[in-house]
Motif scaffolding. Structure first.
Motif, PDB file in Angstrom:
ATOM      1  N   LYS A  95       5.482 -30.789 -78.180  1.00 42.21           N
ATOM      2  CA  LYS A  95       4.966 -30.425 -79.503  1.00 42.21           C
ATOM      3  C   LYS A  95       3.488 -30.718 -79.744  1.00 42.21           C
ATOM      4  O   LYS A  95       2.885 -30.096 -80.604  1.00 42.21           O
ATOM      5  CB  LYS A  95       5.763 -31.152 -80.593  1.00 42.21           C
ATOM      6  N   VAL A  96       2.923 -31.663 -79.034  1.00 42.20           N
ATOM      7  CA  VAL A  96       1.559 -32.108 -79.333  1.00 42.20           C
ATOM      8  C   VAL A  96       0.564 -31.305 -78.503  1.00 42.20           C
ATOM      9  O   VAL A  96       0.538 -31.406 -77.285  1.00 42.20           O
ATOM     10  CB  VAL A  96       1.400 -33.619 -79.086  1.00 42.20           C
ATOM     11  N   GLN A 144      -5.994 -29.748 -81.153  1.00 41.80           N
ATOM     12  CA  GLN A 144      -6.597 -29.284 -82.407  1.00 41.80           C
ATOM     13  C   GLN A 144      -8.015 -29.823 -82.418  1.00 41.80           C
ATOM     14  O   GLN A 144      -8.228 -30.980 -82.114  1.00 41.80           O
ATOM     15  CB  GLN A 144      -5.840 -29.822 -83.622  1.00 41.80           C
ATOM     16  N   LYS A 178      -7.528 -31.110 -89.316  1.00 38.75           N
ATOM     17  CA  LYS A 178      -6.338 -30.456 -88.773  1.00 38.75           C
ATOM     18  C   LYS A 178      -5.490 -31.440 -87.978  1.00 38.75           C
ATOM     19  O   LYS A 178      -4.272 -31.374 -88.016  1.00 38.75           O
ATOM     20  CB  LYS A 178      -6.732 -29.273 -87.894  1.00 38.75           C
ATOM     21  N   ILE A 179      -6.141 -32.332 -87.247  1.00 37.66           N
ATOM     22  CA  ILE A 179      -5.403 -33.322 -86.461  1.00 37.66           C
ATOM     23  C   ILE A 179      -4.557 -34.199 -87.379  1.00 37.66           C
ATOM     24  O   ILE A 179      -3.372 -34.407 -87.126  1.00 37.66           O
ATOM     25  CB  ILE A 179      -6.361 -34.176 -85.600  1.00 37.66           C
ATOM     26  N   LYS A 202      -3.480 -33.610 -90.459  1.00 36.42           N
ATOM     27  CA  LYS A 202      -2.431 -32.820 -91.114  1.00 36.42           C
ATOM     28  C   LYS A 202      -1.323 -32.488 -90.114  1.00 36.42           C
ATOM     29  O   LYS A 202      -0.141 -32.586 -90.427  1.00 36.42           O
ATOM     30  CB  LYS A 202      -3.039 -31.544 -91.713  1.00 36.42           C
ATOM     31  N   GLN A 203      -1.728 -32.082 -88.901  1.00 40.47           N
ATOM     32  CA  GLN A 203      -0.732 -31.759 -87.886  1.00 40.47           C
ATOM     33  C   GLN A 203       0.059 -33.003 -87.487  1.00 40.47           C
ATOM     34  O   GLN A 203       1.263 -32.935 -87.282  1.00 40.47           O
ATOM     35  CB  GLN A 203      -1.382 -31.123 -86.658  1.00 40.47           C
ATOM     36  N   THR A 260       2.703 -33.629 -90.115  1.00 36.78           N
ATOM     37  CA  THR A 260       3.789 -32.654 -89.990  1.00 36.78           C
ATOM     38  C   THR A 260       4.652 -32.953 -88.768  1.00 36.78           C
ATOM     39  O   THR A 260       5.885 -32.957 -88.847  1.00 36.78           O
ATOM     40  CB  THR A 260       3.204 -31.228 -89.884  1.00 36.78           C
ATOM     41  N   LEU A 261       4.008 -33.221 -87.634  1.00 38.72           N
ATOM     42  CA  LEU A 261       4.750 -33.488 -86.406  1.00 38.72           C
ATOM     43  C   LEU A 261       5.539 -34.792 -86.491  1.00 38.72           C
ATOM     44  O   LEU A 261       6.640 -34.890 -85.939  1.00 38.72           O
ATOM     45  CB  LEU A 261       3.797 -33.512 -85.211  1.00 38.72           C
ATOM     46  N   GLU A 317       8.664 -33.961 -88.269  1.00 36.03           N
ATOM     47  CA  GLU A 317       9.541 -33.187 -87.377  1.00 36.03           C
ATOM     48  C   GLU A 317      10.196 -34.093 -86.336  1.00 36.03           C
ATOM     49  O   GLU A 317      11.377 -33.962 -86.049  1.00 36.03           O
ATOM     50  CB  GLU A 317       8.744 -32.110 -86.645  1.00 36.03           C
ATOM     51  N   GLN A 366       3.181 -41.354 -86.621  1.00 38.37           N
ATOM     52  CA  GLN A 366       2.106 -40.457 -87.050  1.00 38.37           C
ATOM     53  C   GLN A 366       0.786 -40.856 -86.389  1.00 38.37           C
ATOM     54  O   GLN A 366       0.032 -40.003 -85.914  1.00 38.37           O
ATOM     55  CB  GLN A 366       1.964 -40.448 -88.571  1.00 38.37           C
ATOM     56  N   LEU A 383      -3.112 -36.119 -80.151  1.00 38.29           N
ATOM     57  CA  LEU A 383      -3.825 -34.896 -80.512  1.00 38.29           C
ATOM     58  C   LEU A 383      -5.326 -35.041 -80.243  1.00 38.29           C
ATOM     59  O   LEU A 383      -5.970 -34.116 -79.727  1.00 38.29           O
ATOM     60  CB  LEU A 383      -3.592 -34.543 -81.983  1.00 38.29           C
TER      61      LEU A 383
END
Length: 84
Positions: free
Chosen positions: A16-17, A20, A25-26, A28-29, A32-33, A36, A59, A66
Protein backbone atom coordinates in the motif's frame (compact mmCIF):
# COMPACT_ATOMS: atom_id res chain seq x y z
CA UNK A 1 4.16 -8.65 18.68
CA UNK A 2 3.24 -11.95 17.14
CA UNK A 3 5.00 -13.17 14.01
CA UNK A 4 1.61 -13.11 12.27
CA UNK A 5 1.19 -9.40 13.08
CA UNK A 6 4.73 -8.60 11.89
CA UNK A 7 4.19 -10.44 8.60
CA UNK A 8 0.85 -8.73 8.11
CA UNK A 9 2.30 -5.25 8.68
CA UNK A 10 5.30 -5.81 6.40
CA UNK A 11 3.13 -7.16 3.60
CA UNK A 12 0.49 -4.48 3.97
CA UNK A 13 3.01 -1.63 3.95
CA UNK A 14 4.82 -3.13 0.95
CA UNK A 15 1.57 -3.32 -0.97
CA UNK A 16 0.00 0.00 0.00
CA UNK A 17 2.79 2.49 0.67
CA UNK A 18 3.93 4.26 -2.49
CA UNK A 19 5.80 7.45 -3.27
CA UNK A 20 4.20 10.87 -2.77
CA UNK A 21 6.27 13.99 -3.42
CA UNK A 22 4.36 16.62 -1.43
CA UNK A 23 4.73 16.63 2.39
CA UNK A 24 1.04 17.58 2.69
CA UNK A 25 0.08 14.61 0.53
CA UNK A 26 2.34 12.34 2.57
CA UNK A 27 0.65 13.29 5.85
CA UNK A 28 -2.85 12.95 4.41
CA UNK A 29 -2.02 9.64 2.74
CA UNK A 30 -0.39 8.36 5.94
CA UNK A 31 -3.55 9.17 7.89
CA UNK A 32 -5.74 7.40 5.34
CA UNK A 33 -3.44 4.39 5.10
CA UNK A 34 -3.17 4.07 8.90
CA UNK A 35 -6.97 3.84 9.11
CA UNK A 36 -7.03 1.27 6.29
CA UNK A 37 -4.27 -0.75 7.95
CA UNK A 38 -6.07 -0.80 11.31
CA UNK A 39 -9.30 -1.90 9.63
CA UNK A 40 -7.61 -4.64 7.60
CA UNK A 41 -5.68 -5.88 10.65
CA UNK A 42 -8.96 -6.13 12.56
CA UNK A 43 -10.51 -8.07 9.66
CA UNK A 44 -7.78 -10.70 9.89
CA UNK A 45 -7.92 -10.83 13.69
CA UNK A 46 -4.86 -8.75 14.56
CA UNK A 47 -5.54 -6.19 17.28
CA UNK A 48 -4.15 -2.72 16.54
CA UNK A 49 -2.61 -2.80 20.00
CA UNK A 50 -0.39 -5.74 18.96
CA UNK A 51 1.00 -3.71 16.08
CA UNK A 52 1.37 -0.51 18.07
CA UNK A 53 3.15 -2.36 20.86
CA UNK A 54 5.96 -3.13 18.44
CA UNK A 55 6.07 -0.10 16.11
CA UNK A 56 4.31 2.67 17.99
CA UNK A 57 2.05 4.97 16.00
CA UNK A 58 1.35 3.27 12.66
CA UNK A 59 0.53 6.62 11.03
CA UNK A 60 4.03 7.87 11.86
CA UNK A 61 5.56 4.63 10.57
CA UNK A 62 3.63 4.87 7.31
CA UNK A 63 4.54 8.56 6.89
CA UNK A 64 8.19 7.63 7.39
CA UNK A 65 7.97 4.92 4.73
CA UNK A 66 6.25 7.33 2.34
CA UNK A 67 9.02 9.88 2.87
CA UNK A 68 11.68 7.22 2.26
CA UNK A 69 9.93 6.16 -0.95
CA UNK A 70 9.74 9.79 -2.12
CA UNK A 71 13.44 10.30 -1.39
CA UNK A 72 14.39 7.11 -3.21
CA UNK A 73 12.22 8.09 -6.17
CA UNK A 74 13.82 11.55 -6.27
CA UNK A 75 17.29 10.03 -6.02
CA UNK A 76 16.52 7.64 -8.88
CA UNK A 77 15.14 10.50 -10.97
CA UNK A 78 18.27 12.58 -10.33
CA UNK A 79 20.64 9.74 -11.17
CA UNK A 80 18.93 9.32 -14.53
CA UNK A 81 19.62 12.92 -15.56
CA UNK A 82 22.56 13.57 -17.87
CA UNK A 83 25.51 15.40 -16.34
CA UNK A 84 25.72 19.09 -17.19
Amino acid sequence: MSEHAIEFLRGWIGEKVHCQHSPVKIEKQAETLAKECAAKAAEVGIPLEDIQEEVGDIQELIASRLEEAAEADQSNANSGKPAE
